[in-house]
Design an enzyme around this catalytic site. Structure first.
Site, short mmCIF file in Angstrom:
data_model
loop_
_atom_site.label_atom_id
_atom_site.label_comp_id
_atom_site.label_asym_id
_atom_site.label_seq_id
_atom_site.Cartn_x
_atom_site.Cartn_y
_atom_site.Cartn_z
N ILE A 536 2.79 6.94 -2.97
CA ILE A 536 3.05 5.90 -3.95
C ILE A 536 3.32 4.56 -3.30
O ILE A 536 3.51 3.56 -3.97
CB ILE A 536 4.24 6.27 -4.88
CG1 ILE A 536 5.43 6.74 -4.05
CG2 ILE A 536 3.81 7.33 -5.87
CD1 ILE A 536 6.67 6.99 -4.88
N GLY A 537 3.34 4.50 -1.99
CA GLY A 537 3.56 3.21 -1.33
C GLY A 537 3.35 3.35 0.16
O GLY A 537 3.48 4.44 0.73
N GLY A 539 4.31 1.18 3.79
CA GLY A 539 5.00 0.02 4.37
C GLY A 539 4.82 0.03 5.87
O GLY A 539 4.17 0.92 6.43
N GLY A 540 5.39 -0.94 6.50
CA GLY A 540 5.28 -1.05 7.94
C GLY A 540 5.88 0.16 8.64
O GLY A 540 5.58 0.43 9.79
N PHE A 541 6.72 0.89 7.93
CA PHE A 541 7.44 1.99 8.57
C PHE A 541 6.75 3.32 8.35
O PHE A 541 7.12 4.31 8.91
CB PHE A 541 8.85 2.06 8.02
CG PHE A 541 9.43 0.71 7.83
CD1 PHE A 541 9.95 0.05 8.92
CD2 PHE A 541 9.42 0.10 6.60
CE1 PHE A 541 10.47 -1.21 8.77
CE2 PHE A 541 9.93 -1.17 6.46
CZ PHE A 541 10.46 -1.82 7.54
N GLY A 542 5.79 3.35 7.47
CA GLY A 542 5.15 4.61 7.17
C GLY A 542 4.82 4.69 5.70
O GLY A 542 4.71 3.68 5.01
N VAL A 544 5.24 6.35 1.68
CA VAL A 544 6.18 6.91 0.71
C VAL A 544 5.42 7.86 -0.21
O VAL A 544 4.38 7.50 -0.76
CB VAL A 544 6.81 5.82 -0.17
CG1 VAL A 544 7.95 6.41 -0.97
CG2 VAL A 544 7.31 4.68 0.67
N LYS A 558 10.26 9.02 2.05
CA LYS A 558 9.74 8.05 3.01
C LYS A 558 9.61 8.73 4.36
O LYS A 558 10.58 9.22 4.92
CB LYS A 558 10.71 6.88 3.11
CG LYS A 558 10.35 5.91 4.22
CD LYS A 558 11.54 5.02 4.54
CE LYS A 558 11.51 4.63 6.00
NZ LYS A 558 12.80 4.16 6.47
N ASP A 654 14.85 -9.77 0.75
CA ASP A 654 13.52 -9.65 0.14
C ASP A 654 13.65 -9.33 -1.34
O ASP A 654 13.12 -8.34 -1.83
CB ASP A 654 12.71 -8.58 0.88
CG ASP A 654 11.22 -8.72 0.61
OD1 ASP A 654 10.81 -9.77 0.06
OD2 ASP A 654 10.46 -7.79 0.93
#
Ligand code: NAG
Ligand code: NAG
Ligand code: NAG
Ligand code: NAG
Ligand code: NAG
Ligand code: NAG
Ligand code: NAG
Ligand code: NAG
Ligand code: NAG
Ligand code: NAG
Ligand code: NAG
Length: 863
Positions: A536-537, A539-542, A544, A558, A654
């Protein structure tokens, strides 16, 4: 506590004024009479926004010269002042400025560049060299290229030149012969005699060797007020230096805590460290590692700077202990680029007393390793010394580049990041080919940013990490990082707590007690073995994933990208931190999984998605005005808690409509705070956010001043309020130029009295006028240019409660509405202190000595 803080601020400023007067009247060290502060290309000079006077450079220009003067065609909103940036001196051929200077003094030379369009010259054609007597300051320098790569509107280069015996300083500008049509330009030149601040510095790793800094010229790369705030040139201790906030350079999830000297602690300069070394405000604030000995042992407090290769750098550490007073209470090791620069640093041992500033210089050579020229500064408790507290402290940091053997100080132009190029290409696309000219100022205005050498590397740094880390960046709009809500009491209490399992033995029992430990099997089962369809998402970290646990509870999972920068320590620190933040209007953590090298966080699933998808660009039914108000109030409560309810201020960084999530009952929850604060790599969060499309929410003051405060969140929240009212994106590149930025457009319309024309048509006629007035007024105040003029999150919250009451009781007296708003606000505050208390009590378990001292430190009455 608040009033203490205020008073101590007053004391700082008062003593600062007094001390500045002292330095000035002392005379000899700051003989302003010999200074040259030139606004180049301007006929009359002028005064800048800090009140400094600049004079025209015309009397230094020979009539035979080929130089011309010009005015910039566009004033970037992030310029701190028109003087000296809006006028320029342009050289088509080599030209030398000649100055007479005191023969025995070192000199600050500061060059100011604003690469804009001057009399139809394209600034990307300008490449030039600057030489000051025998030192090359800049070579093949493109101000335009550099500014673009750093997303800055203007640049300041600061050098400290060796004394010039002859008393004649020649500064020569030479356009590059390698580029057709090249020219040189400059907007401002400062030449200021200074005391010799330098002495030989030990070369790290070669204890017998030192670098003869005193007989070298230098370039200032970074100058940071660690744990403190931006200090403008006018507030420096007599040497017109600018000090920046250190947060953009912090590396990793664990960034320690900041503190400020108690008002009754007097900071006293000694004869070894005179006041001009650094202003009082640098020594009154510090960053240390945090309350827990356990955590502190596991991580390094780290700053990372981007630098040019093949140079020696001198790093100056400023210290002042204002919390402890005995030797061996706080002892730490200092590392420079992974080498021990100083074992067992003990500030009290050096200074001999509390409240006495000291500084230490170390030199290191940065050799060339293509692509990752960096300077790492790390602090770690000296466990072997068995100090009373496992902790470290730093108050200020300066990094100087030392000239090489040929007298050169110039490095290559920085490369723009891939992300930036991508973002630009996208902007280009949406503006269409016709708009390529008007394009530049808009991008400049939005992305164009802060001054000076400080922000510079934050962005370079990202460039480098991007290259190495191979990080996925989410597309703008959709796919934003979506950690989802957890922490509903039922879920937590059902869990089997296995904090003592070997897999998570590093997570303190404290954190493990607050959140659940999942096995990897459970997680794999819940996400159908990390099936791509569950994502579902990203990000820079991996990634989700949506998932199911306990046979039916929906969760968001996550999973850290194995190649991401996040280390195990950072992961653990993040859990420790997030697990302590509990609030009805915050998305918090349910649990985690740390097995087979996987680092996974589990949050509750927020079934109604993001606030944005209920506002526009989706086919969801429009929210009513009342619903919108309640959502805004909820989000404001969450932010207010982050700012004031937790042990120390947490700045979200943010705030935007995709970070406000909605549960099945439309309760708003703020998400992404843990990550934005303690993401694996702060700079990355920062910049990827910037280039990803949160431009529209960014506090202009943060750009300008490098000053990150909770008021930056207030600004972003102001944009959210207008977004909710107008149901359009914060930034919409498809609109005419003046409407692209919602913040600018809404303020413009409000000034013109036509705000009603741009509110969501679905709301027309449904908003009570008084309510609208209150709401718009609140949003407008949030968008004030200066943080100081913006309301606190608490004020915003109260005003929104008031607006809601005005909507509910249109005919009721304002008094009633006000009273109800007061009640709601008081209720919220009461809840907050309960939440905080329950959070604080956990600390009892962790009876490490530094926890005890920490609570004393944060509570001035405790000591
Ligand atoms: C001025 O420019 C012309 C051509 O660019 C060059 O020939 C001349 O030498 C320059 N004059 C000076 C004083 O630099
Ligand atoms: C300036 O030159 C660059 C590169 O030659 C070009 O891409 C850009 O469009 C030019 N800008 C203007 C305003 O002409
Ligand atoms: C600087 O200029 C003066 C005056 O033209 C000249 O005498 C001197 O040699 C120059 N110095 C250097 C280091 O170029
Ligand atoms: C600078 O000092 C002046 C007075 O000395 C004070 O009013 C101002 O707030 C200070 N600015 C900053 C950013 O510290
Ligand atoms: C650094 O020095 C090496 C060896 O002298 C040289 O090959 C390289 O080009 C230099 N790098 C830079 C960036 O100047
Ligand atoms: C220092 O260590 C870090 C982390 O292990 C590494 O990324 C970096 O490249 C090292 N730096 C140097 C100069 O060796
Ligand atoms: C701290 O930094 C030093 C030097 O880079 C390194 O050797 C050490 O492993 C680091 N410690 C931790 C806990 O990261
Ligand atoms: C910097 O330049 C000076 C003068 O040319 C020279 O004496 C000194 O050794 C240089 N510094 C270094 C570190 O090479
Ligand atoms: C000058 O800088 C530009 C931009 O960084 C680079 O492309 C070019 O190769 C450089 N030229 C020289 C002669 O170093
Ligand atoms: C500062 O004041 C507190 C009480 O307000 C006191 O406990 C503490 O000892 C004082 N510190 C110093 C250095 O005077
Ligand atoms: C998009 C979405 O999931 N909407 C849901 C939000 O919550 C309400 C009330 O629970 C549901 O009826 C909607 O379907």
């Amino acid at each position: 506590m608040n009033s203490n803080v205020h008073i101590s601020f007053c004391v700082i400023f008062l003593s600062l004024i007094l001390s500045t007067i002292h330095v000035l009247s002392d005379g000899s060290d700051s003989s302003d009479s010999k200074s040259h502060i030139l606004s180049c290309g301007s006929s009359s000079g002028g005064t800048d926004s800090d009140g400094r006077k600049w004079v025209s450079d015309s009397k230094f220009i020979a009539s035979s010269s080929n130089s011309t003067t010009a005015t910039a065609q566009f004033q970037d909103p992030s310029l701190p002042s028109q003087v000296p940036y809006m006028s320029a001196r342009i050289f088509r051929s080599e030209y030398t400025y000649k100055f007479s200077v005191p023969p025995k003094k070192r000199l600050w030379v500061r060059l100011h560049f604003y690469p804009s369009t001057y009399s139809n010259l394209n600034s990307s054609d300008s490449y030039f060299a600057v030489v000051a007597n025998r030192f090359t300051l800049l070579n093949n320098f493109s101000a335009s290229f550099t500014a673009k790569a750093l997303t800055q509107a203007y640049l300041i280069k600061e050098f400290s030149l060796l004394p010039i015996q002859s008393g004649n300083l020649n500064i020569t500008f030479t356009p590059s012969s390698k580029h057709d049509g090249s020219y040189a330009f400059v907007n401002g030149i400062e030449i200021i005699p200074m005391p010799d601040l330098f002495q030989p510095a030990t070369l790290v790793g070669f204890s017998e060797q030192s670098v003869d800094v005193q007989s070298s010229s230098m370039q200032t790369m970074f100058r940071l007020n660690v744990g403190g705030q931006y200090i403008p040139a006018t507030n420096d201790s007599g040497l017109t230096r600018t000090w920046y906030d250190d947060t953009p350079y912090l590396f990793g999830a664990a960034i320690g805590i900041t503190s400020e000297a108690d008002k009754n602690v007097t900071i006293e300069y000694s004869s070894d460290v005179p006041e001009y070394i650094a202003p009082l405000n640098v020594y009154r604030t510090a960053r240390s590692m945090g309350p827990s000995s356990n955590i502190n042992q596991k991580y390094n407090l780290t700053w990372v700077f981007d630098v040019d290769a093949n140079f020696t750098y001198v790093v100056r550490f400023h210290f002042c202990e204002f919390q402890l007073s005995k030797i061996n209470q706080r002892v730490f090791d200092i590392y420079l680029n992974n080498q021990t620069a100083q074992p067992s640093a003990d500030v009290i041992a050096w200074a001999e007393s509390e409240g006495v500033p000291v500084y230490k210089d170390y030199a290191t050579y940065v050799s060339e390793r293509p692509g990752d020229e960096e300077l790492r500064v790390e602090l770690h408790p000296s466990v072997s010394m068995k100090p009373e507290y496992y902790d470290a402290i730093l108050n200020g940091l300066e990094v100087f580049k030392v000239n090489d053997t040929s007298g050169n100080l110039a490095g290559p132009n920085p490369e723009p990041s891939e992300m930036l190029l991508q973002a630009e290409a996208e902007a280009e696309k949406s503006f269409g080919s016709s708009g390529s000219n008007s394009n530049a100022p808009v991008i400049g205005g939005i992305a164009g940013g802060a001054a000076g050498f400080a922000l510079v590397s934050a962005i370079c740094f990202v460039v480098y990490h991007k290259k190495r880390g191979n990080v996925h960046v989410a597309d703008s709009g959709t796919g934003n990082w979506l950690p989802l809500y957890g922490g509903s009491q039922t879920t937590t209490s059902k869990s089997t707590i296995s904090g003592k399992s070997t897999a998570s033995s590093h997570i303190s029992t404290l954190a493990a007690g607050l959140c659940r430990h999942f096995s990897l099997t459970e997680i794999k089962h819940g996400t159908r073995n990390f099936d791509e369809t569950q994502i579902i998402g990203v990000g820079g970290f991996g990634k989700v994933y949506k998932g199911i646990i306990d046979g039916g509870t929906k969760v968001a999972i996550k999973r850290s990208n194995p190649s991401s920068e996040q280390g195990v320590n950072e992961f653990q620190t993040e859990i420790e931190m997030l697990s302590k933040l509990r609030h009805k209007h915050l998305v918090s953590l349910i649990g985690f999984c740390e097995e087979e090298g996987e680092m996974i966080l589990v949050y509750d699933y927020m079934s109604n998605g993001t606030l944005r998808e209920h506002l526009y660009k989706s086919n969801k039914p429009p929210l009513s005005w009342r619903q919108r108000l309640e959502i805004c109030i909820g989000a404001a409560r969450g932010l207010h808690y982050l700012h004031t309810g937790a042990k120390y201020t947490i700045i979200h960084r943010d705030v935007k409509t995709t970070n406000i999530l909605l549960d099945e009952n439309w309760v708003a929850k703020v998400s992404d705070f843990g990550l934005s604060k303690t993401g694996p790599n702060l700079q990355q969060t920062h910049v990827s956010t910037m280039v990803k499309g949160s431009f529209g929410y960014l506090d202009p003051e943060y750009f300008r001043r490098q000053q990150l405060t909770e008021k930056s969140d207030v600004y972003s929240f102001g944009v959210v309020l207008f977004e909710v009212l107008c149901a359009r994106p914060a930034l919409d590149a498809s609109l005419p130029k003046e409407q692209v930025s919602l913040a600018d457009w809404a303020l413009h319309c409000r000034k013109k009295g036509i705000l009603e024309d741009i509110i969501d048509p679905n709301l027309k006629e449904r908003i009570n006028l008084e309510c609208l007035k209150k709401f718009a007024e609140t949003a407008e105040k949030c968008l004030s240019d200066h943080g100081l003029q913006r309301p606190s999150m608490g004020d915003v919250l109260w005003n929104l409660e008031f607006a809601l009451q005005l909507q509910e009781h249109p005919d009721g007296a304002t008094m009633t509405a006000e009273k109800k708003a007061n009640d709601a606000y008081a209720m919220h505050n009461a809840m907050m202190s309960i939440e905080e208390e329950s959070g604080a009590s956990e600390d009892m378990d962790d009876s490490s000595p530094s926890t005890v001292v920490f609570s004393q430190l944060v509570n001035p009455k405790g000591r």
